[in-house]
Design an enzyme around this catalytic site. Structure first.
Site, PDB file in Angstrom:
ATOM      1  N   CYS A 174      35.956  -5.222 -16.827  1.00 56.58           N
ATOM      2  CA  CYS A 174      35.727  -5.175 -18.277  1.00 56.58           C
ATOM      3  C   CYS A 174      37.052  -5.314 -19.035  1.00 56.58           C
ATOM      4  O   CYS A 174      37.639  -6.375 -19.050  1.00 56.58           O
ATOM      5  CB  CYS A 174      34.954  -3.909 -18.650  1.00 56.58           C
ATOM      6  SG  CYS A 174      34.172  -4.054 -20.276  1.00 56.58           S
ATOM      7  N   HIS A 196      30.316  -3.877 -15.331  1.00 53.43           N
ATOM      8  CA  HIS A 196      30.776  -2.607 -14.753  1.00 53.43           C
ATOM      9  C   HIS A 196      30.109  -2.352 -13.404  1.00 53.43           C
ATOM     10  O   HIS A 196      29.131  -1.610 -13.323  1.00 53.43           O
ATOM     11  CB  HIS A 196      30.483  -1.448 -15.714  1.00 53.43           C
ATOM     12  CG  HIS A 196      31.467  -1.344 -16.827  1.00 53.43           C
ATOM     13  ND1 HIS A 196      32.666  -0.676 -16.693  1.00 53.43           N
ATOM     14  CD2 HIS A 196      31.444  -1.842 -18.083  1.00 53.43           C
ATOM     15  CE1 HIS A 196      33.342  -0.750 -17.832  1.00 53.43           C
ATOM     16  NE2 HIS A 196      32.624  -1.459 -18.692  1.00 53.43           N
ATOM     17  N   GLU A 243      31.060  -0.489 -11.051  1.00 50.57           N
ATOM     18  CA  GLU A 243      31.157   0.908 -10.590  1.00 50.57           C
ATOM     19  C   GLU A 243      29.903   1.702 -10.962  1.00 50.57           C
ATOM     20  O   GLU A 243      29.604   2.720 -10.333  1.00 50.57           O
ATOM     21  CB  GLU A 243      32.430   1.581 -11.159  1.00 50.57           C
ATOM     22  CG  GLU A 243      32.367   2.025 -12.603  1.00 50.57           C
ATOM     23  CD  GLU A 243      32.560   0.884 -13.593  1.00 50.57           C
ATOM     24  OE1 GLU A 243      32.615  -0.285 -13.178  1.00 50.57           O
ATOM     25  OE2 GLU A 243      32.655   1.184 -14.818  1.00 50.57           O
TER      26      GLU A 243
END
Ligand code: MN
Length: 237
Positions: free
Chosen positions: A111, A213, A215
């Site tokens: 990002c 994202h 994660e």
């Protein structure tokens, strides 16, 4: 196990008596690195000399999400939609990205991390996608994980294709994006409106930038596994 440095994020201390910032990393980054066999190490902003001491001992780096890079870094005045900027983060992360690029240190930019890395290597951003006329695709979704937003289409074969196939969906929590890729960075994937969603540095062991994202999505943790694997090829077992 490889040591993976994570560029620290900050939150303001809620206490008005103590107007300091906490520097740290949101938990999903830590769990994603650990689940991939790496050892997360939080890197707060500091001067290049100290960063280099840390980087010489690290096997890989993650540039994390956060606010907007200062548009002055790519020669523009701020637009009204610009979000919070952090000179400390900018300076530190520009150095991390350039060091990783120059020294073949495995790096994953996420990002803001994708945007900072592109700027570090000479690129330019859209300061605000809405202002730039991108209104057809939701790039700033309201819903948290595991919600997804838009699809991305791959422009090149490689790791992303192996992990996800030629077209897949991602979450999307950004209002900026890379406008001009610097030379050396090759586009890998884009959203249906043409917004760049992934890129890599050619001629580098592992320098991958993604605008979403991963994660927050365990089904995307293969990206962290690939980073840790590249990092382990640098470190003694
Ligand atoms: Mn997006």
């Amino acid at each position: 196990m490889p040591l993976i440095g994570l560029a620290a994020q900050y939150r303001w201390n809620a206490s008005k008596r103590m107007p300091a910032r906490f520097w740290g990393v949101l938990d999903p980054y830590i769990r994603a690195i650990q689940a991939s066999g790496g050892v997360p190490v939080v890197l707060p902003p500091q001067d290049p000399e100290r960063l280099e001491v840390a980087l010489r001992r690290l096997d890989g780096v993650v540039l994390t999400g956060g606010g907007d890079p200062d548009p002055a870094l790519y020669g523009e005045e701020p637009v009204p939609e610009l979000g919070e900027v952090s000179p400390e983060r900018d300076q530190s992360e520009l150095f991390l990205a350039r060091y990783a690029a120059r020294n073949g240190l495995p790096m994953l930019g996420i990002c803001r991390g994708m945007q900072v890395a592109a700027v570090a290597l000479g690129g330019r951003l859209f300061q605000d996608l809405g202002r730039a006329g991108f209104r057809e695709v939701e790039h700033y979704q309201d819903a948290g994980p595991p919600a997804l937003s838009h699809s991305v289409g791959l422009l090149k074969n490689g790791l992303l294709a192996e992990l996800f196939g030629a077209r897949f969906r991602v979450n999307s929590y950004h209002h900026q994006a890379v406008r001009d890729l610097p030379s050396g960075l090759e586009p890998l994937a884009e959203a249906p409106d043409g917004v760049l969603e992934a890129a890599r540095l050619a001629d580098h062991p592992f320098f991958l930038l993604v605008q979403w994202h991963p994660e927050l999505l365990p089904e995307h943790w293969g990206l962290f596994a690939a980073l840790v694997e590249a990092a382990s090829r640098r470190s003694p077992a």
